[in-house]
Design a protein around this motif. Structure first.
Motif, PDB file in Angstrom:
ATOM      1  N   LYS A 136       0.847  -1.190   0.000  1.00 51.88           N
ATOM      2  CA  LYS A 136       0.000   0.000   0.000  1.00 51.88           C
ATOM      3  C   LYS A 136       0.886   1.245   0.000  1.00 51.88           C
ATOM      4  N   ASP A 137       0.340   2.295  -0.555  1.00 50.47           N
ATOM      5  CA  ASP A 137       1.048   3.579  -0.535  1.00 50.47           C
ATOM      6  C   ASP A 137       0.008   4.690  -0.428  1.00 50.47           C
ATOM      7  N   HIS A 138       0.290   5.630   0.480  1.00 51.83           N
ATOM      8  CA  HIS A 138      -0.639   6.729   0.718  1.00 51.83           C
ATOM      9  C   HIS A 138       0.077   8.053   0.461  1.00 51.83           C
ATOM     10  N   PHE A 139      -0.562   8.915  -0.317  1.00 53.07           N
ATOM     11  CA  PHE A 139       0.018  10.205  -0.657  1.00 53.07           C
ATOM     12  C   PHE A 139      -0.857  11.323  -0.123  1.00 53.07           C
ATOM     13  N   VAL A 140      -0.204  12.301   0.513  1.00 53.38           N
ATOM     14  CA  VAL A 140      -0.917  13.488   1.008  1.00 53.38           C
ATOM     15  C   VAL A 140      -0.248  14.718   0.396  1.00 53.38           C
ATOM     16  N   LEU A 141      -1.014  15.472  -0.382  1.00 56.43           N
ATOM     17  CA  LEU A 141      -0.481  16.704  -0.961  1.00 56.43           C
ATOM     18  C   LEU A 141      -0.596  17.812   0.081  1.00 56.43           C
ATOM     19  N   LYS A 142       0.547  18.273   0.565  1.00 55.22           N
ATOM     20  CA  LYS A 142       0.563  19.327   1.575  1.00 55.22           C
ATOM     21  C   LYS A 142       1.252  20.589   1.067  1.00 55.22           C
ATOM     22  N   ASP A 143       2.340  20.395   0.341  1.00 51.68           N
ATOM     23  CA  ASP A 143       3.046  21.555  -0.186  1.00 51.68           C
ATOM     24  C   ASP A 143       2.213  22.209  -1.282  1.00 51.68           C
ATOM     25  N   ARG A 144       2.103  23.527  -1.217  1.00 53.86           N
ATOM     26  CA  ARG A 144       1.308  24.245  -2.205  1.00 53.86           C
ATOM     27  C   ARG A 144       2.171  24.671  -3.392  1.00 53.86           C
ATOM     28  N   GLN A 145       1.513  24.912  -4.502  1.00 54.50           N
ATOM     29  CA  GLN A 145       2.204  25.360  -5.709  1.00 54.50           C
ATOM     30  C   GLN A 145       1.430  26.515  -6.329  1.00 54.50           C
ATOM     31  N   VAL A 146       2.129  27.616  -6.560  1.00 54.09           N
ATOM     32  CA  VAL A 146       1.521  28.803  -7.151  1.00 54.09           C
ATOM     33  C   VAL A 146       2.118  29.007  -8.539  1.00 54.09           C
ATOM     34  N   ARG A 147       1.262  29.066  -9.520  1.00 50.95           N
ATOM     35  CA  ARG A 147       1.709  29.342 -10.881  1.00 50.95           C
ATOM     36  C   ARG A 147       1.844  30.854 -11.035  1.00 50.95           C
ATOM     37  N   LEU A 148       3.082  31.307 -11.126  1.00 52.49           N
ATOM     38  CA  LEU A 148       3.345  32.745 -11.200  1.00 52.49           C
ATOM     39  C   LEU A 148       3.546  33.148 -12.657  1.00 52.49           C
ATOM     40  N   GLU A 149       2.645  34.026 -13.126  1.00 55.15           N
ATOM     41  CA  GLU A 149       2.742  34.535 -14.494  1.00 55.15           C
ATOM     42  C   GLU A 149       3.436  35.886 -14.456  1.00 55.15           C
ATOM     43  N   PRO A 205      -2.738  31.568  -3.561  1.00 55.56           N
ATOM     44  CA  PRO A 205      -3.553  31.411  -4.776  1.00 55.56           C
ATOM     45  C   PRO A 205      -3.015  30.296  -5.663  1.00 55.56           C
ATOM     46  N   VAL A 206      -3.896  29.762  -6.481  1.00 58.66           N
ATOM     47  CA  VAL A 206      -3.460  28.766  -7.458  1.00 58.66           C
ATOM     48  C   VAL A 206      -2.606  29.436  -8.524  1.00 58.66           C
ATOM     49  N   ARG A 207      -3.030  30.639  -8.921  1.00 59.59           N
ATOM     50  CA  ARG A 207      -2.287  31.439  -9.896  1.00 59.59           C
ATOM     51  C   ARG A 207      -2.098  32.844  -9.372  1.00 59.59           C
ATOM     52  N   ASP A 208      -1.007  33.461  -9.768  1.00 63.05           N
ATOM     53  CA  ASP A 208      -0.745  34.838  -9.365  1.00 63.05           C
ATOM     54  C   ASP A 208       0.010  35.526 -10.490  1.00 63.05           C
ATOM     55  N   LYS A 209      -0.096  36.844 -10.520  1.00 64.71           N
ATOM     56  CA  LYS A 209       0.588  37.610 -11.559  1.00 64.71           C
ATOM     57  C   LYS A 209       1.586  38.572 -10.937  1.00 64.71           C
ATOM     58  N   ALA A 210       2.732  38.668 -11.573  1.00 65.08           N
ATOM     59  CA  ALA A 210       3.756  39.638 -11.170  1.00 65.08           C
ATOM     60  C   ALA A 210       4.041  40.508 -12.390  1.00 65.08           C
ATOM     61  N   VAL A 211       3.491  41.707 -12.369  1.00 71.45           N
ATOM     62  CA  VAL A 211       3.647  42.624 -13.499  1.00 71.45           C
ATOM     63  C   VAL A 211       4.571  43.761 -13.073  1.00 71.45           C
ATOM     64  N   LEU A 212       5.720  43.855 -13.722  1.00 69.30           N
ATOM     65  CA  LEU A 212       6.655  44.947 -13.448  1.00 69.30           C
ATOM     66  C   LEU A 212       6.248  46.136 -14.300  1.00 69.30           C
ATOM     67  N   GLU A 213       5.780  47.190 -13.658  1.00 68.52           N
ATOM     68  CA  GLU A 213       5.289  48.368 -14.382  1.00 68.52           C
ATOM     69  C   GLU A 213       6.088  49.619 -14.045  1.00 68.52           C
ATOM     70  N   ASP A 214       6.463  49.772 -12.785  1.00 73.35           N
ATOM     71  CA  ASP A 214       7.230  50.952 -12.388  1.00 73.35           C
ATOM     72  C   ASP A 214       8.680  50.788 -12.835  1.00 73.35           C
ATOM     73  N   ARG A 215       9.245  51.854 -13.390  1.00 69.18           N
ATOM     74  CA  ARG A 215      10.594  51.787 -13.926  1.00 69.18           C
ATOM     75  C   ARG A 215      11.618  52.227 -12.873  1.00 69.18           C
ATOM     76  N   LEU A 216      12.848  51.750 -13.049  1.00 69.20           N
ATOM     77  CA  LEU A 216      13.942  52.071 -12.135  1.00 69.20           C
ATOM     78  C   LEU A 216      15.142  52.504 -12.967  1.00 69.20           C
ATOM     79  N   VAL A 217      15.634  53.694 -12.668  1.00 71.95           N
ATOM     80  CA  VAL A 217      16.808  54.228 -13.364  1.00 71.95           C
ATOM     81  C   VAL A 217      17.923  54.397 -12.338  1.00 71.95           C
ATOM     82  N   LYS A 218      19.032  53.692 -12.557  1.00 70.25           N
ATOM     83  CA  LYS A 218      20.186  53.822 -11.660  1.00 70.25           C
ATOM     84  C   LYS A 218      21.030  54.993 -12.163  1.00 70.25           C
TER      85      LYS A 218
END
Length: 419
Positions: A136-149, A205-218
């Protein structure tokens, strides 16, 4: 005579029309009396193996000794959450619980997955040189996974400081832990978010978005200690990470004594040139600065007492003579009131216009003749858009410096009138 290849395998006689047990015949080796008008169905079972069902029709001729091999491994698979999919070699087999059958000399890859959870994969072998599959083998999904777009698509993604790659990523959030996700790209303000998988906390969340919009000038400057200002407030010296929010513009001013003030706009707007990821601002030497000296006598009324040895006429003549030695045109001259002004004398430089004049009025008390002398030194910056004339008073401001050609004027007046 029925003999199994495993001495602890059980023989069970089945009903003719279903697979329900009728009677247990024995273990390892049993004798089976073939009944007339019966299928004589026998099931051979052993934990960890797929059962084998045999039929011995009495009307057929059989060898008296029959050997039966149990070769296909069976693993009872259960999984949580109960709606997680169970896949075998990439094909969905079921949910919650399945029987996994691994044929002799083969192997199968099992995967348990559900959106929002980190999938679990395991390979089961039925080969002599590999680990024996469990019953027998028993599996428990505990670790979460977020699809980052991610946008832009080539932005770098890291979790807890470890780089995962460019573009969209699956973020693993271990059970009972938190993960800090950062998305970076040159020329953009970093994105950062903490995802937690702890009891009592909101689920990631199952899915999340990371949108870089603000600009950075060194920004870096030369000289490397130039003052950098935004909106009249100093924000750095020599270097500064300038953030330009989406749909906005930011004006910076760079200044240092002896150099032309540098003004530049950075915009993060549609149909405008994109801000650079870095910008090196090299300042130009200010000729107005190198052609002048710092002085605390500029734009200040200096009272100069006249030596009683000089008559008022002689003192006025000396004063007028000194001033005309520096200024070509006198605009107002009134000996009776002791008032004298010169015309503005203008000198143009690359970044500014300097205008200079002298104003003299009578001063001191009634007991001693004295003159109040003011050397007016003013500067107007050129913005490259609107021209400046000497009469544009609103464009000029007092300048705490004196052009070298006028340096010594006040001191000469003091020396000659007081001696």
């Amino acid at each position: 005579m029925l003999t199994a290849d495993h001495s602890d395998a059980k023989f069970i006689l089945l009903n003719d029309y279903d697979d329900s047990d009728k009677v247990e015949l024995g273990t390892g080796t049993v004798e089976l009396k073939l009944e007339k008008d019966s299928k004589n169905r026998v099931k051979i079972v052993k934990p960890g193996y797929q059962p084998v069902i045999k039929e011995y029709n009495k009307d057929l001729k059989w060898d008296k000794e029959q050997r039966i091999a149990l070769t296909t491994r069976q693993v009872d698979i259960t999984a949580e959450p109960f709606d997680a999919e169970i896949l075998v070699d990439g094909r969905v087999i079921g949910t919650k619980a399945i029987y996994l059958y691994v044929q002799k000399d083969r192997f199968l890859t099992l995967e348990v997955k559900k959106p929002g959870y980190m999938p679990v994969t395991k390979v089961y072998y039925n080969q002599p040189d590999k680990e024996t599959p469990p019953f027998k083998d028993h599996f428990v999904l505990k670790d979460r996974q977020v699809r980052l777009e991610v946008s832009p698509a080539d932005a770098n993604v890291a979790a807890n400081g470890i780089t995962l790659g460019k573009g969209n990523q699956d973020i693993r959030v271990p059970f009972g832990d938190c993960v800090t996700v950062t998305v970076t790209k040159d020329g953009f303000v970093n994105y950062e978010k903490v995802l937690c998988n702890k009891e009592g906390d909101p689920e990631p969340p199952v899915r999340d978005k990371a949108v870089l919009e603000d600009r950075l000038v060194k920004i870096t400057t030369a000289p490397n200690d130039a003052a950098i200002e935004i909106g009249g407030k100093r924000v750095g010296n020599g270097s500064y990470d300038l953030k330009v929010a989406k749909n906005s513009c930011v004006e910076i001013r760079v200044s240092k004594d002896g150099f032309i003030r540098y003004v530049k706009n950075y915009c993060n707007q549609a149909n405008m040139q994109e801000p650079p990821a870095s910008d090196f601002l090299e300042m130009v030497v200010d000729e107005a600065y190198t052609s002048s000296v710092s002085s605390d006598l500029a734009n200040v009324r200096i009272t100069v007492p006249v030596n009683p040895a000089h008559s008022p006429e002689a003192a006025w003549k000396i004063l007028s003579s000194i001033i005309t030695g520096y200024f070509d045109i006198l605009e107002t001259v009134d000996y009776n009131t002791g008032y004298l002004t010169t015309s503005w004398q203008v000198q143009n430089f690359q970044s500014s216009i300097i205008r200079t004049r002298v104003i003299v009025s009578s001063g001191g008390n009634s007991d001693q003749l004295a003159y109040a002398v003011k050397l007016v030194s003013q500067e107007a910056y050129l913005d490259g858009k609107n021209p400046v004339t000497v009469k544009d008073d609103e464009r000029f401001q007092d300048w705490a410096r004196i052009l070298k050609k006028y340096d010594g004027l006040i001191q000469e007046i003091q020396a000659r009138l007081q001696n």
